[in-house]
Design an enzyme around this catalytic site. Structure first.
Site, short mmCIF file in Angstrom:
data_model
loop_
_atom_site.label_atom_id
_atom_site.label_comp_id
_atom_site.label_asym_id
_atom_site.label_seq_id
_atom_site.Cartn_x
_atom_site.Cartn_y
_atom_site.Cartn_z
N ARG A 8 -1.44 -17.91 2.21
CA ARG A 8 -1.83 -17.75 3.60
C ARG A 8 -1.38 -16.38 4.12
O ARG A 8 -2.10 -15.70 4.85
CB ARG A 8 -1.23 -18.88 4.45
CG ARG A 8 -1.84 -20.23 4.13
CD ARG A 8 -1.05 -21.40 4.70
NE ARG A 8 -0.95 -21.39 6.15
CZ ARG A 8 -1.91 -21.77 6.98
NH1 ARG A 8 -3.09 -22.17 6.48
NH2 ARG A 8 -1.73 -21.77 8.28
N LYS A 54 -1.57 -30.18 10.54
CA LYS A 54 -0.20 -30.08 11.03
C LYS A 54 -0.12 -30.32 12.53
O LYS A 54 0.77 -31.01 13.01
CB LYS A 54 0.37 -28.71 10.68
CG LYS A 54 1.82 -28.52 11.10
CD LYS A 54 2.33 -27.16 10.68
CE LYS A 54 3.78 -26.96 11.09
NZ LYS A 54 4.29 -25.64 10.70
N ARG A 96 -3.22 -24.88 4.02
CA ARG A 96 -1.91 -25.37 3.62
C ARG A 96 -2.07 -26.24 2.37
O ARG A 96 -3.08 -26.91 2.21
CB ARG A 96 -1.26 -26.17 4.75
CG ARG A 96 -1.00 -25.35 6.01
CD ARG A 96 -0.43 -26.21 7.13
NE ARG A 96 -0.17 -25.43 8.33
CZ ARG A 96 -1.06 -25.24 9.31
NH1 ARG A 96 -2.27 -25.81 9.23
NH2 ARG A 96 -0.75 -24.52 10.38
N HIS A 143 1.87 -21.89 -0.42
CA HIS A 143 1.81 -21.57 1.01
C HIS A 143 1.73 -20.05 1.22
O HIS A 143 1.17 -19.59 2.21
CB HIS A 143 3.04 -22.12 1.72
CG HIS A 143 2.93 -22.12 3.21
ND1 HIS A 143 2.31 -23.12 3.92
CD2 HIS A 143 3.34 -21.21 4.12
CE1 HIS A 143 2.37 -22.85 5.21
NE2 HIS A 143 2.97 -21.68 5.36
N TYR A 148 -10.84 -28.40 21.69
CA TYR A 148 -12.20 -27.90 21.50
C TYR A 148 -12.29 -26.71 20.55
O TYR A 148 -13.38 -26.25 20.25
CB TYR A 148 -12.79 -27.49 22.85
CG TYR A 148 -12.83 -28.61 23.84
CD1 TYR A 148 -13.83 -29.58 23.81
CD2 TYR A 148 -11.83 -28.74 24.82
CE1 TYR A 148 -13.86 -30.63 24.70
CE2 TYR A 148 -11.86 -29.79 25.73
CZ TYR A 148 -12.87 -30.74 25.66
OH TYR A 148 -12.88 -31.78 26.55
N HIS A 176 -3.43 -22.04 13.09
CA HIS A 176 -2.12 -21.96 13.72
C HIS A 176 -2.16 -22.68 15.05
O HIS A 176 -3.21 -22.91 15.62
CB HIS A 176 -1.70 -20.49 13.91
CG HIS A 176 -1.17 -19.89 12.66
ND1 HIS A 176 -1.10 -18.53 12.45
CD2 HIS A 176 -0.70 -20.46 11.52
CE1 HIS A 176 -0.60 -18.29 11.25
NE2 HIS A 176 -0.34 -19.45 10.67
#
Length: 393
Positions: free
Chosen positions: A333, A268, A241, A330, A366, A356
């Site tokens: 992506r 994010k 991003r 952006h 994790y 995501h």
């Protein structure tokens, strides 16, 4: 004899307090100072009690009689009027503390550790601008589906359909939080499903595979600031991003391990993220380091280098290259995701590299290193693929 307003107005204070009775235990206590206090004397559970009903003239004779009648009804039903009054007061205080605004702010605070600062600030601005003015001071339990709909209809009519949906979604989560914390019993937002016009999905403009050769040629010929050119190269190679790239710090880059570790607070979804660095990406960073290696940020602000690159720097560079409305930072992506999927890379590997959202929060704690060997191979393939496109092979 029952009291009259005339008698109350004309009565004169005495040296000691005295009573004017109205019947049924209701009386007006006249103080030496001139104060007139409504009182109701009653017996409950064998004990004599006194209930304050207000001060005359703020509480008129008619008002005092109404309160007296309500207290007697409570007594007749086997309830202590004094306890009933305390409960009403307690609920009023509780309702005042449990307004939609107070619970919404508490909810936002409870989510701060998961949200990036910009998203947290944007959420609060939306609520302050559109929900709080109409519903903020209302007890959350008093707000109905129609109350809320009337507020978001205003946003909808302005044409901001996506914002209206976002407000609906956020408010639904606030109500669920209120239920979970014992301040509400139901979520009225669920009754509004389908009530708003669905927003038209607008995808970020992105380059298609057949547009990459022309883009890479124009990028190589870009005559703007060298740092901006290198930032655009780095962005395409890593497809992070733009906010993550802008905030990149040299301390996060490990040249020996060929990886960039982005801390959770800058992501994010507040999940730490690893970006494997291909040989070509390392080469770009080595070029950047010659320009900015003495600063904190990999891509510092060109005018105020203690801060990071402006959010519009790369976008304006794309405009200058002729990609206005055709590409965004952006959008790289989407370009990478589309091409990698079409070339057979596992969707889980691609999605993890795109960072995501992980729906399972336990797994999310994790998974920053999940599929890392496969991601290293994929990122090197991507860099080699771009080299091939640039060379026309």
């Amino acid at each position: 004899m029952p009291l009259t307003d005339t008698k109350i107005r004309n009565v004169k204070p005495r040296a000691k307090a005295f009573k004017l009775t109205d019947g049924g235990g209701l009386f007006l206590l006249i103080q030496p100072s001139g104060g007139r206090w409504w009182r109701y004397r009653y017996r409950f559970a064998g004990r004599q009690k006194l209930l304050a009903l207000g001060v005359y003239p703020d509480v008129s004779l008619a008002d005092a009689r109404e309160k007296h009648a309500q207290a007697r009804k409570a007594l007749a039903a086997g309830n202590d009027p004094g306890a009933v009054k305390k409960e009403v007061k307690r609920l009023a205080i509780l309702n005042n503390e449990n307004t939609f605004e107070s619970i919404a702010k508490e909810w936002c605070e409870s989510r701060k550790h998961k949200w990036v600062t910009s998203y947290s600030n944007a959420m609060m601005v939306r609520l302050q601008n559109h929900i709080f003015p109409r519903l903020g001071n209302r007890p959350i339990t008093d707000i109905t589906a129609q109350d809320f709909l009337s507020v978001v209809r205003v946003v909808e009519k302005s044409g901001a359909l996506d914002l209206a949906q976002r407000l609906m979604q956020a408010s639904g989560q606030i109500f669920r939080y209120a239920i979970a914390t014992g301040r509400a019993e139901r979520n009225p937002i669920t009754d509004l499903r389908g009530a708003l016009k669905p927003p038209v999905k607008k995808h970020q403009a992105y380059l298609k595979e057949n547009e990459l050769p022309d883009y890479l040629e124009k990028l190589e010929a870009f005559d703007g600031h060298p740092q901006t050119k290198l930032a655009l190269k780095f962005l395409l190679l890593t497809f992070v991003r733009t906010s993550e790239l802008r905030g990149a710090e040299w301390a996060e880059i490990n040249f020996d391990k060929a990886e960039w570790r982005i801390p959770a607070e800058r992501m994010k979804m507040r999940d730490p993220h690893i970006v494997p660095l291909a040989h070509q990406t390392i080469a770009v960073l080595e070029e950047v380091k010659k320009l900015t290696g003495h600063w904190k940020y990999v891509f510092p602000n060109q005018h105020k280098p203690l801060g990071c690159m402006s959010e519009n720097t790369m976008l304006f560079a794309l405009y200058r290259m002729g990609y206005h409305s055709r590409a965004t930072g952006h959008g790289f992506r989407s370009t990478a995701s589309t091409i990698l999927n079409e070339n057979g890379f596992p969707p889980d590997v691609i999605e993890r590299q795109l960072a995501h959202a992980e729906r399972n929060e336990v797994r999310a704690a994790y998974n920053h290193a999940q599929h890392l060997p496969d991601r290293r191979k994929m990122m090197q393939w991507w860099a080699d693929y771009l080299d091939g496109v640039a060379k026309g092979s």
